[in-house]
Design a protein around this motif. Sequence first.
Motif, PDB file in Angstrom:
ATOM      1  N   GLU A  24     -37.062  -3.165 -55.245  1.00 49.31           N
ATOM      2  CA  GLU A  24     -36.351  -3.510 -56.480  1.00 49.31           C
ATOM      3  C   GLU A  24     -35.446  -2.368 -56.937  1.00 49.31           C
ATOM      4  OE1 GLU A  24     -35.184  -5.772 -59.776  1.00 49.31           O
ATOM      5  OE2 GLU A  24     -36.258  -6.369 -57.973  1.00 49.31           O
ATOM      6  N   ARG A  27     -32.432  -2.072 -54.712  1.00 53.09           N
ATOM      7  CA  ARG A  27     -31.523  -3.209 -54.908  1.00 53.09           C
ATOM      8  C   ARG A  27     -30.760  -3.116 -56.227  1.00 53.09           C
ATOM      9  NH1 ARG A  27     -31.719  -8.177 -57.184  1.00 53.09           N
ATOM     10  NH2 ARG A  27     -33.874  -7.991 -57.837  1.00 53.09           N
ATOM     11  N   THR A  28     -31.455  -2.749 -57.313  1.00 53.10           N
ATOM     12  CA  THR A  28     -30.819  -2.794 -58.632  1.00 53.10           C
ATOM     13  C   THR A  28     -30.528  -1.427 -59.243  1.00 53.10           C
ATOM     14  OG1 THR A  28     -32.950  -2.915 -59.762  1.00 53.10           O
ATOM     15  CG2 THR A  28     -31.885  -5.015 -59.172  1.00 53.10           C
ATOM     16  N   LYS A  31     -27.189   3.172 -57.688  1.00 54.38           N
ATOM     17  CA  LYS A  31     -25.766   2.922 -57.953  1.00 54.38           C
ATOM     18  C   LYS A  31     -24.851   3.654 -56.980  1.00 54.38           C
ATOM     19  CE  LYS A  31     -26.725   0.508 -61.598  1.00 54.38           C
ATOM     20  NZ  LYS A  31     -26.978  -0.874 -61.378  1.00 54.38           N
TER      21      LYS A  31
END
Length: 123
Positions: A24, A27-28, A31
């Motif tokens: 997770e 993925r999120t 940056k």
Amino acid sequence: MRKPQRGYARQDRVKEQIMREMAELVRTGLKDPRAGFITINEVDVTRDYSHATIYYTVLDDSTREITEDALEHAKGYLRTELSKRIKLFKTPELHFKYDESLERGMSISHLIDKVVAEKPVED
């Protein structure tokens, strides 16, 4: 006499939780534009939870080295975020390793297909 192991060991639960959270976070939360599409395949944790080796693959093999640099650069951030999500006495040091097992499997499969194609057909 040893007690029979009941169900799921704590170390296995911790490994799975770290794997879910890292997937997770990558993925999120990551940056860094150098980090491509990363898949977390496996996590190994030492018995004292001080180190976690995270095995990953990338979608495009040409971005493998760049992704490795991005993960190494983000290691501190990922560990900090992991500590907020998982309550352990000590958050493990993170070590990233590229998982070559998928490539090895594909190579072996290709070799088997090649041998089968070369084998003469018997009646």
